[in-house]
Motif scaffolding. Structure first.
Motif, PDB file in Angstrom:
ATOM      1  N   GLY A 192     -10.599  16.511 -23.055  1.00 41.84           N
ATOM      2  CA  GLY A 192     -11.801  16.006 -22.400  1.00 41.84           C
ATOM      3  C   GLY A 192     -12.878  15.669 -23.413  1.00 41.84           C
ATOM      4  O   GLY A 192     -13.585  14.663 -23.288  1.00 41.84           O
ATOM      5  N   LEU A 193     -13.008  16.501 -24.453  1.00 36.85           N
ATOM      6  CA  LEU A 193     -13.968  16.219 -25.519  1.00 36.85           C
ATOM      7  C   LEU A 193     -13.571  14.962 -26.289  1.00 36.85           C
ATOM      8  O   LEU A 193     -14.423  14.134 -26.628  1.00 36.85           O
ATOM      9  CB  LEU A 193     -14.048  17.414 -26.473  1.00 36.85           C
ATOM     10  CG  LEU A 193     -14.970  17.265 -27.690  1.00 36.85           C
ATOM     11  CD1 LEU A 193     -16.407  16.990 -27.247  1.00 36.85           C
ATOM     12  CD2 LEU A 193     -14.902  18.505 -28.564  1.00 36.85           C
ATOM     13  N   LEU A 194     -12.274  14.796 -26.551  1.00 33.80           N
ATOM     14  CA  LEU A 194     -11.818  13.575 -27.234  1.00 33.80           C
ATOM     15  C   LEU A 194     -12.146  12.343 -26.402  1.00 33.80           C
ATOM     16  O   LEU A 194     -12.612  11.327 -26.938  1.00 33.80           O
ATOM     17  CB  LEU A 194     -10.310  13.656 -27.482  1.00 33.80           C
ATOM     18  CG  LEU A 194      -9.683  12.446 -28.178  1.00 33.80           C
ATOM     19  CD1 LEU A 194     -10.215  12.302 -29.604  1.00 33.80           C
ATOM     20  CD2 LEU A 194      -8.161  12.550 -28.187  1.00 33.80           C
ATOM     21  N   ARG A 242      -2.291   5.785 -18.198  1.00 33.57           N
ATOM     22  CA  ARG A 242      -2.250   5.482 -16.757  1.00 33.57           C
ATOM     23  C   ARG A 242      -3.045   6.520 -15.963  1.00 33.57           C
ATOM     24  O   ARG A 242      -3.788   6.180 -15.036  1.00 33.57           O
ATOM     25  CB  ARG A 242      -0.790   5.458 -16.303  1.00 33.57           C
ATOM     26  CG  ARG A 242      -0.558   5.027 -14.863  1.00 33.57           C
ATOM     27  CD  ARG A 242       0.944   4.967 -14.588  1.00 33.57           C
ATOM     28  NE  ARG A 242       1.235   4.614 -13.193  1.00 33.57           N
ATOM     29  CZ  ARG A 242       1.385   3.373 -12.750  1.00 33.57           C
ATOM     30  NH1 ARG A 242       1.250   2.361 -13.590  1.00 33.57           N
ATOM     31  NH2 ARG A 242       1.655   3.138 -11.480  1.00 33.57           N
ATOM     32  N   LEU A 243      -2.933   7.789 -16.344  1.00 32.84           N
ATOM     33  CA  LEU A 243      -3.673   8.849 -15.664  1.00 32.84           C
ATOM     34  C   LEU A 243      -5.174   8.637 -15.792  1.00 32.84           C
ATOM     35  O   LEU A 243      -5.923   8.788 -14.816  1.00 32.84           O
ATOM     36  CB  LEU A 243      -3.274  10.209 -16.246  1.00 32.84           C
ATOM     37  CG  LEU A 243      -4.010  11.426 -15.684  1.00 32.84           C
ATOM     38  CD1 LEU A 243      -3.724  11.596 -14.193  1.00 32.84           C
ATOM     39  CD2 LEU A 243      -3.614  12.685 -16.450  1.00 32.84           C
ATOM     40  N   PRO A 270     -11.597   9.533 -12.201  1.00 31.19           N
ATOM     41  CA  PRO A 270     -13.028   9.361 -12.498  1.00 31.19           C
ATOM     42  C   PRO A 270     -13.407  10.042 -13.820  1.00 31.19           C
ATOM     43  O   PRO A 270     -12.829  11.073 -14.188  1.00 31.19           O
ATOM     44  CB  PRO A 270     -13.714  10.061 -11.315  1.00 31.19           C
ATOM     45  CG  PRO A 270     -12.682  10.123 -10.240  1.00 31.19           C
ATOM     46  CD  PRO A 270     -11.365  10.225 -10.926  1.00 31.19           C
ATOM     47  N   ASP A 271     -14.377   9.477 -14.521  1.00 29.28           N
ATOM     48  CA  ASP A 271     -14.768   9.995 -15.833  1.00 29.28           C
ATOM     49  C   ASP A 271     -15.167  11.464 -15.787  1.00 29.28           C
ATOM     50  O   ASP A 271     -14.849  12.232 -16.697  1.00 29.28           O
ATOM     51  CB  ASP A 271     -15.939   9.178 -16.400  1.00 29.28           C
ATOM     52  CG  ASP A 271     -15.514   7.772 -16.808  1.00 29.28           C
ATOM     53  OD1 ASP A 271     -14.298   7.533 -16.917  1.00 29.28           O
ATOM     54  OD2 ASP A 271     -16.403   6.919 -17.007  1.00 29.28           O
ATOM     55  N   GLU A 272     -15.907  11.858 -14.741  1.00 29.41           N
ATOM     56  CA  GLU A 272     -16.411  13.231 -14.693  1.00 29.41           C
ATOM     57  C   GLU A 272     -15.309  14.270 -14.488  1.00 29.41           C
ATOM     58  O   GLU A 272     -15.541  15.469 -14.622  1.00 29.41           O
ATOM     59  CB  GLU A 272     -17.474  13.373 -13.601  1.00 29.41           C
ATOM     60  CG  GLU A 272     -16.968  13.177 -12.168  1.00 29.41           C
ATOM     61  CD  GLU A 272     -17.007  11.718 -11.717  1.00 29.41           C
ATOM     62  OE1 GLU A 272     -16.906  11.475 -10.504  1.00 29.41           O
ATOM     63  OE2 GLU A 272     -17.136  10.835 -12.606  1.00 29.41           O
ATOM     64  N   LEU A 273     -14.106  13.810 -14.159  1.00 27.52           N
ATOM     65  CA  LEU A 273     -12.974  14.728 -13.986  1.00 27.52           C
ATOM     66  C   LEU A 273     -11.953  14.588 -15.109  1.00 27.52           C
ATOM     67  O   LEU A 273     -10.860  15.152 -15.026  1.00 27.52           O
ATOM     68  CB  LEU A 273     -12.277  14.464 -12.639  1.00 27.52           C
ATOM     69  CG  LEU A 273     -13.112  14.679 -11.374  1.00 27.52           C
ATOM     70  CD1 LEU A 273     -12.267  14.405 -10.128  1.00 27.52           C
ATOM     71  CD2 LEU A 273     -13.675  16.097 -11.335  1.00 27.52           C
ATOM     72  N   SER A 274     -12.303  13.870 -16.162  1.00 22.16           N
ATOM     73  CA  SER A 274     -11.313  13.581 -17.202  1.00 22.16           C
ATOM     74  C   SER A 274     -10.804  14.848 -17.880  1.00 22.16           C
ATOM     75  O   SER A 274      -9.601  14.998 -18.138  1.00 22.16           O
ATOM     76  CB  SER A 274     -11.891  12.619 -18.233  1.00 22.16           C
ATOM     77  OG  SER A 274     -13.024  13.193 -18.880  1.00 22.16           O
ATOM     78  N   HIS A 318     -10.731  17.961 -16.720  1.00 22.15           N
ATOM     79  CA  HIS A 318      -9.903  18.721 -15.788  1.00 22.15           C
ATOM     80  C   HIS A 318      -8.547  18.041 -15.601  1.00 22.15           C
ATOM     81  O   HIS A 318      -7.504  18.703 -15.596  1.00 22.15           O
ATOM     82  CB  HIS A 318     -10.622  18.844 -14.445  1.00 22.15           C
ATOM     83  CG  HIS A 318     -10.050  19.884 -13.547  1.00 22.15           C
ATOM     84  ND1 HIS A 318     -10.774  20.962 -13.082  1.00 22.15           N
ATOM     85  CD2 HIS A 318      -8.798  20.040 -13.017  1.00 22.15           C
ATOM     86  CE1 HIS A 318     -10.013  21.717 -12.309  1.00 22.15           C
ATOM     87  NE2 HIS A 318      -8.810  21.166 -12.251  1.00 22.15           N
ATOM     88  N   ALA A 319      -8.568  16.712 -15.462  1.00 26.30           N
ATOM     89  CA  ALA A 319      -7.312  15.980 -15.249  1.00 26.30           C
ATOM     90  C   ALA A 319      -6.382  16.124 -16.442  1.00 26.30           C
ATOM     91  O   ALA A 319      -5.175  16.354 -16.286  1.00 26.30           O
ATOM     92  CB  ALA A 319      -7.609  14.496 -14.989  1.00 26.30           C
ATOM     93  N   LEU A 320      -6.928  16.013 -17.653  1.00 23.20           N
ATOM     94  CA  LEU A 320      -6.111  16.154 -18.856  1.00 23.20           C
ATOM     95  C   LEU A 320      -5.684  17.602 -19.055  1.00 23.20           C
ATOM     96  O   LEU A 320      -4.593  17.878 -19.561  1.00 23.20           O
ATOM     97  CB  LEU A 320      -6.874  15.637 -20.071  1.00 23.20           C
ATOM     98  CG  LEU A 320      -7.089  14.121 -20.086  1.00 23.20           C
ATOM     99  CD1 LEU A 320      -8.123  13.729 -21.142  1.00 23.20           C
ATOM    100  CD2 LEU A 320      -5.776  13.388 -20.339  1.00 23.20           C
ATOM    101  N   GLY A 321      -6.550  18.535 -18.659  1.00 27.55           N
ATOM    102  CA  GLY A 321      -6.171  19.940 -18.729  1.00 27.55           C
ATOM    103  C   GLY A 321      -5.047  20.269 -17.776  1.00 27.55           C
ATOM    104  O   GLY A 321      -4.134  21.044 -18.104  1.00 27.55           O
TER     105      GLY A 321
END
Length: 398
Positions: A125-127, A321-322, A327-331, A333-336
């Motif tokens: 998420g930081l990246l 694709r993911l 949405p950006d604000e969940l990036s 969490h989504a990547l985690g």
């Protein structure tokens, strides 16, 4: 700032310290994992316990993802990454204590898995925050390439040190590398506010997990990121029992193949063609392992695992694709969730592969896992070929 070249990436503020600290952590994980797998195999003679000792901590990722993952976007990144690296250093040093019972080894590994479940979301998420939208895939490919290089060096070095010194000294070296990773984060990154408001909680974790999982296209991507490569990692978990004296060589060749795949996907293939290669790369990832039913010699096995590991480049395509579907604000969490689910399936697959090997042989178990991976890829293929609405998946790094 457009991060569409390697030069631009390393000129981007905070990219380099995050990159270097992650490299130290990968080296620590590689050297420590091989040392621990060797230590457990020498003590027990069990392919199952050896495989689980190397990849078993990933099993705890599913529990961590269910409880702590909301912290990926709600905790300050620098402090969180520093604390996680310090915790890994302490746990790895504990594993080096002489006479530590096997049950205690696995208790420590369970704790490592729980704290690691938060790390992927915070880091990636930081990246995603540090780089521009068009730079994430290239930046992640650089991290993956470095992972391949560090694994090649780590497994080669670890294989020599395990033989010349001892697995316990290798574990202490890994603990030192985790300390260096913590120092790199603490000194190299600036203080950043969390990406999302609110306090981390189990309820927030479940709500966001449910939201991410509610989309069928995202579900398909998650399954593609988790299962096919998880089953192939089950094959990798048997290197120690398949070739006890040459496991470091096999791991290094697999890392070399992964490096080649990441370079090819991240930099050499144009975006318009890249989006069509996700499924073929997953097929490549598993197919060579089916040949292990013939019990190939170590040189042939090394060629097979290197070729197969090129297919790990599929994960870059699926991550891109993911992000297009999230949405950006969940990036974070989504990547985690991607990272935790992937590592969980790797742990499950290592346990399954070790169990099959215990009943049959490591070569047979590798073949079974490879066939299962191909079957799952076949089931997911149609959904992975569906275009992202609005054509956003075409907006990739050139």
């Amino acid at each position: 700032m457009r991060s569409n070249s390697y030069q631009a990436l390393f000129r981007t503020p905070e990219f380099t310290p995050l990159f270097l600290s992650s490299s130290a952590q990968i080296a620590a994980h590689t050297v420590g994992g091989l040392a621990l797998g060797t230590l457990v195999y020498r003590a027990t003679g069990s392919p199952l316990l050896s495989a689980v000792s190397m990849f078993g901590p990933s099993l705890a990722q599913v529990l961590g993802a269910s409880l702590f993952l909301s912290g990926a976007d709600r905790l300050p990144p620098r402090a969180t990454l520093t604390g996680l690296s310090l915790a890994f250093a302490a746990a790895t040093a504990l594993l080096a204590v002489p006479g530590l019972p096997i049950w205690a080894v696995f208790a420590v590994l369970l704790a490592q898995g729980l704290i690691a479940s938060l790390g992927g979301g915070v880091r990636w998420g930081l990246l995603n925050e540090i780089l521009s939208k068009d730079g994430y895939l290239l930046g992640r490919s650089v991290f993956n390439m470095t992972s391949g290089i560090m694994q090649i060096a780590g497994y080669a070095t670890g294989g020599v040190l395990v033989t010349l010194v001892s697995p316990r000294w290798c574990l202490l070296l890994a603990a030192l590398l985790y300390l260096l990773a913590a120092a790199g984060v603490r000194l190299g990154l600036t203080v950043r506010a969390p990406r999302a408001s609110g306090r981390p909680s189990v309820a927030a974790t479940w709500r966001t997990n449910a939201l991410l999982w509610s989309s069928r296209p995202r579900r398909t991507v998650y399954l593609a990121l988790w299962i096919p490569n998880g089953l192939v990692v089950g094959c990798e978990s048997l290197y120690v029992s398949y070739a006890p004296g040459s496991a470091g060589t096999l791991f290094a060749c697999a890392a070399l193949g992964m490096l080649a795949g990441d370079v090819t996907v991240g930099r050499l293939i144009p975006p318009a063609r890249r989006v069509r290669l996700g499924v073929p790369l997953l097929v490549l990832l598993a197919s060579p392992y089916a040949l292990f039913v013939l019990g190939p010699s170590v040189p042939l096995a090394a060629v097979a695992v290197a070729l197969a590991s090129v297919g790990f480049g599929a994960s870059l395509i699926q991550q891109e694709r993911l992000m297009a579907l999230t949405p950006d604000e969940l990036s974070g969490h989504a990547l985690g969730l991607h990272s935790a689910g992937m590592l969980t399936l790797q742990g499950v697959s290592a346990t399954l592969a070790g169990s099959v090997a215990q009943l049959t042989s490591p070569a047979t178990a590798m073949t079974v896992m490879a066939v299962a991976s191909l079957a799952v890829t076949g089931c997911l293929a149609r959904g992975l070929r569906t275009p992202v609405p609005g054509g956003r998946e075409e907006c990739a790094v050139s």
